[in-house]
Each structure stands twice: as C-alpha cells, then as structure tokens.
Design an enzyme around this catalytic site. Sequence first.
Site, short mmCIF file in Angstrom:
data_model
loop_
_atom_site.label_atom_id
_atom_site.label_comp_id
_atom_site.label_asym_id
_atom_site.label_seq_id
_atom_site.Cartn_x
_atom_site.Cartn_y
_atom_site.Cartn_z
N LYS A 149 -8.37 5.57 63.35
CA LYS A 149 -8.62 4.43 62.38
C LYS A 149 -9.68 3.56 62.78
O LYS A 149 -9.60 2.91 63.99
CB LYS A 149 -7.32 3.47 62.18
CG LYS A 149 -7.10 2.58 61.08
CD LYS A 149 -5.88 2.09 61.09
CE LYS A 149 -5.96 0.82 59.92
NZ LYS A 149 -6.75 -0.03 60.27
N LYS A 347 -1.12 1.27 64.35
CA LYS A 347 -2.16 0.34 64.98
C LYS A 347 -1.92 0.13 66.46
O LYS A 347 -0.74 -0.35 66.64
CB LYS A 347 -2.16 -0.86 64.33
CG LYS A 347 -2.90 -0.68 62.93
CD LYS A 347 -3.27 -2.04 62.28
CE LYS A 347 -4.63 -2.54 62.64
NZ LYS A 347 -4.82 -3.69 61.84
N CYS A 462 -26.85 -31.84 71.36
CA CYS A 462 -27.48 -32.97 72.19
C CYS A 462 -28.87 -32.99 71.22
O CYS A 462 -29.72 -32.31 71.02
CB CYS A 462 -27.61 -32.60 73.49
SG CYS A 462 -28.85 -33.87 74.18
ZN ZN Z 1 -28.71 -33.55 76.58
#
Ligand code: ZN
Length: 736
Positions: A149, A347, A462
Amino acid sequence: MSAKQQIERLRRELHEANRAYYVDARPSMTDREFDEKLARLAELEAAHPELDDPASPTRRVGGEPIEGFETVAHSLPMLSIDNTYNEAEVRAWAERVLKALSKDAPNATPKPGPKAKRAKNAQAESLFGDNDGHAPDDAPGVAFVCDPKIDGVALSLRYEQGALVRVLTRGDGVRGDDVTENARTIRAVPLRLEGDPPRVLEIRGEAFIPNAEFERINREREADDLEPFMNPRNACAGTLKQLDPRKVAPRRLGFVAHGLGAVEPADAFVRYSQVLETLPRFGAPVGGSWSLCSSVEEVIAYIERFDRARAELPFMVDGVVVRVDDFAQQRTLGYTSKSPRWCIAYKYPAERKTTKLLRVDFQVGKTGKITPRAVMEPVLIAGTTVRHASLHNFGLIAERDIRTGDTVIVEKAGEIIPQVIGPVLEERPKSARKIKPPESCPICEGPVEIELETGRETARRCVNPECPAQIREKLIWFAGRAQMDIDGLGEKTIDQIREESDIPLGHFADVFRLQNHRDALLALDRMGEKKVDNLLEGVQQAKSRGLARVLGALGVRHVGTATAKLLARKYRDIDHLMQASEPELRPKALTAAERKAHNIDEHALETGLGRETAPIFHAYLHSPAAQRTFKELRSVGVDLTSRDYIGDGERAAAPDSPFAGKKVVLTGTLESFERESLKELLESLGAKVTGSVSAKTDLVIAGESAGSKLDKARALGIEVWDEARLLAGLPQGARP
Ligand SMILES: [Zn+2]
C-alpha cells in the site's frame, strides 16, 4: 534521416526509456540523456507541426495554467478500503470471506487455477523466496493477493482505444477532480497503451513521490524559503493540485496501478493477479512486490516479511492491501455502504516514541525566519537516534499545547522528518513551562514580523536586514558548493573570522576583500599558510562563476538556484537584467493582452518567476540595497555576466546551432572559457559534451597543450576546432 524518421525514433527511444524505468525498474538512460533527447524532439516537433502526436513524450512538459479543477463523476465509484492495524482483524476478515463464499456458492468458487502463480519479478523473488502458490485443503478455493500500500494519491486513468483520455482523483469516491493535464506530465503514466488493451480500460492506482525526490523538493523549497512538505503524500497531493502543469513536470512523480474501474468488454479480466500480470505488457507499471497467497497464513507471513523489506524501498509504503483474487468471488462478496467486502488494508503502525522535551531552540534562517526546534532526550525511532524534531512554527506549538519539560510523542512522519505530535498530558510535571515565542529576534533583538493565516501564526521573522544570524546563514549559503563554491570558506571558518578577528565579514563583497587580509587570517588559530592560501585561491576563482551563480548565491527571496539559472539564460548580464520591466520578468504569467501591451514575444524565455514573485524580485533589483550589493561585487572583481546566456532572440535559431545533436569533446586549456562553463554553454546549444573521444565523437575542441585526446581525434579523422574556430562558430550572443 528525414525529420519524420528522427521524430519517430526519438519518440520511440523516450517511450522505451520511460518503460524501462517505470515498468521494468531497469533504467536505460540517464536523466540528462533523457532531457537532451526530449529537448531535441521538442525542437523538431516545433519545426514540423504536421507531425504532431498527442501521445508524444514532449506533451508531458505541461500545458497552459488552468483556472481550477473540474469535478467529474467516476464511471464506477472509487471506494475507500477499510483499514486495520492488527493481524487478528485480517484473520477475522479472511474468515468472513471464506464463510460467505462457501455458504453462498459452494461449487461456483474455483480453486486458483494452474495459471495463478505469484509475481515473477526479481524483487519479489529476492524478498520473499519461493512460493509455489498452492491452495491448501482447508480453504474453499480462495486466493488472496497482497499488494504493497503506497502512501500517495489515488488516481483513475481512463484509456479509450489505448489512448489516455482522462485522469480523475478519488475525490469523494463518486466525483473526482479532473487532473488530466497534471497527470500527463507523470512519466510513469502511459499516454498510450501498448499491445492490445481492452477498448475501454480504467486503470486505478497511486501517484506518489519517491523519498529521494521528496527530499530534493524540500531542500529546494527551503532554499526558496517555502514551508517544507510534511511528508511525501502531502507533497504529492500538493503537486497534483498545482494549477500550472509545468510545475508538476519537474517533480518526478511515480505511479503504480492497483486496480480497475470500468472495462469494456467487461470480461477482459477474470482475476486481479491477471490484471497485475497484464498491465505491464500494456506499459503500465504495477508495484513490484505483489504476491498471490492461498491462505490467510500466507497473507500474515507476507505482512510480517514486508514490514522488514519496506524500509529499503525507495518510496513510502504504509501497509499491505489484501484482496480476493477472483473477480466472480469479489462480485459475490459485494460491498458495504462504504467499502468492498473483498478487500482490506493492513496498515503498519507509524513508529512513535515518547521522550522528554528538554528545551526549544530558536534558529534564524537566512531570510530571517525564526524556527522553533525541539531538543529532546535521545530516543531511537525507526532505526535512528533522534535528538531534535521539527516544531514547524509557534502557531502549531500553541495549538498542541506543547510545553518544555513535557513528555512528548515523537513520530517520524513519512518516516523521514521526525516531529513532535503533542504532549502526554497525564505525565505533565508541575515544572512544565509554556513556550514563549520570542518577541524580538533571539540573535539581534531586532523587531519581528508575525505572519498569520486564518488567525493562526504560520511564521515569525526577524526584519533587521543587518541581523548577524541572517548574515551568517547568508554567507554560509553564498560560499556553498552549489552557489559560489568557495573552497575553504565553510561554516566553521566563517564563524571563526566573524568571532575571532577584526576582519569585516558582513557583506558578500567582504568575502572577496579577504584577499586584503592575508596576515590577519594567518594570525587566526589553526589557520596555517596552506589553509589561508587555499581559501584565498578559492575566493579568487569564485569571482568568475558568472551571473547565474551570483544571483542564486545572494539568497534573494523567490530566486533559488533554478530561477537564477533561467534568468541568466535570458539576460546577458546584470545590467540587462536591471533594465527588464516587471512583466518581462514573468513571461509565462502574462495574459495575451499584457503580452501585447508590453510587446513581449510569446516565445520569450521562461524565468521561473510568476505573478506574485516577479514584482518582489523586481522591487529588490531596484532597491538601493541591491544597487549597492551589485556595485560592490563588481568593484571587487566579481564577474556579473552570464555564462548561460541564450537570449530570447537567439532561441528560435537554436535548432540551426552548429552544435545541435553533436557529440563534442573538450581538451586542453582555452583562453576565453573555463571548461565547465563552456560545457554548459555548448549543451545549451544542443551539444552533448562527453569525456572521451570515440568513433561516435563529432567534434573535438582543442585548446593549448591538448594531449592524447587530440591525437586520437586526428587518428580517427574527427573534426577538430581550435579556440579561434570555436569563437567564430558560436552564435553572437554566446560569445564571451
Ligand atoms: Zn535578527
């Protein structure tokens, strides 16, 4: 050879290569050869539209972008299969099957005939040893087929008279999305069946992304600052739902068949194992490891054996599908409201472990993205020791309420990237602390920008362009192997210079100014004369890598290695790139009206940029920061001309290139070219550049102090060009 013969030959060769790769699992051609032949075929077809064929391999490169996906009804529903995670349920299912069949039609259920034998392919043999496929006495003649599978996306391919006419996703099982244009780019999907297929044949199967390809796509996404895919299945689903088929083609999806939809005539097949044996003869790939089992014991043995074998496979297998082989028996068993009674999926449990979350690190990437990373007590999962795991973003941490000190559940998703699933709340100690997203950059304390999607945080960045963490990451990327390739300037050396010396290393141009600081470099710990000279030599060589490498090395958002290369094919140097208008930067994302308004040719070279990304890159190019960067790079001697230039104008002439289709060998030293860049240039002009001279070589380009290759070329009577002849032979725009 006439154009018609050449076209037919190339189509045949490419078709056979696909077949060898996907159906026979025996690659016969390198990717590069394949791409070269494909490019040659595309040129010939463009020159001879009368020889068009919708099944040509060139039709896999993807057509025009589409607006959305039409949903279409399946001719027969695509039902889902019941899942189970334990063997007892597989046994119980098999018992129900046997009971229903023996009760219902004791005499109408034949034992598997002598033809019912297991897969004859080498992989199955080596994995599972021999198996005579006999039916034991205790079974009422029911044979089962076990099939791996694959964790991908189910598709239904409809062939009429052997030609692929439509591809649908499963959708809700009744109606699926029409993804024909995207699926046509999958090389494992035959555009036309071979041999003598039924007049209507719907092949159902699984599209998937092989593990290595998944990793490549994610590396590329990270380089382009995109969120990596969680696992190969997500990557596959995301790829098939791309609105631009051209973006599907480069992701090498695989496909294996695992069933049928409508078939006309309806009695074309009587057993599933017959389907698996027959489809490869039509050119459609099936999973290599299927097995015909004559008892539930054999089925269980297969499941256990396969659990060990599947880790070695180049793609994700998350279970085994077990089904009744005989179609008449399948009809007898019928369906529940949701799924077939003749089929069950076992599974394998995804491997999960618990461990302690010690702390969370914040990493700042080269675009300023702040990524939380779990640091955990080491734990063994799926064969490897895991110490770190992805936490993706702060939105996810909050959503799952993950805290430092928690015992957390870690899973290897897709068995590739470990990730934290969530905390074990019962084991939460009093000392567990909430994870506070940083209010400012953890490195430079610069302000952060939070990206939200439907109220949930997806990224935090940032925004300080001078952030040392970003600069550090950018410098590491800049000097990296696939970018400026500066020998001797790795992560450690960059850190050492930045932390232990006064040598400025905060801008890309500073890298090239290292040459002015030989003495200061020598003064550093563990930096001997040899090491320093090696570094400075690496810096010197990096100056001449050309525009594509420089653009890719800068780490500008949306301009990764591939896009940089495409830009360098289109623009001869940085000045020409700077002059490009924003629409010109995204020729493939222009409407006909825009093309007309801006006077842009419809054959203009592709750039890799689109409607959203081109304006960002254009704005970057025209920002004072970028102007300064390029000016400084130029002032320290970095070459900003393209090594890859073809140009919009010259492309039409490419088929007439004196190098098209020629096998070329380079030898000796040339004034005007570095070996590698000349190789790339000639290849862009249609040549095939090889390493050794043979009778098949068409042309040898010999520079100064050429040796044995030149002698051999002369002995074989092969045409030899010197540098002057080469310069004369290159198209205008390609000359240095
Ligand atoms: Zn920075």
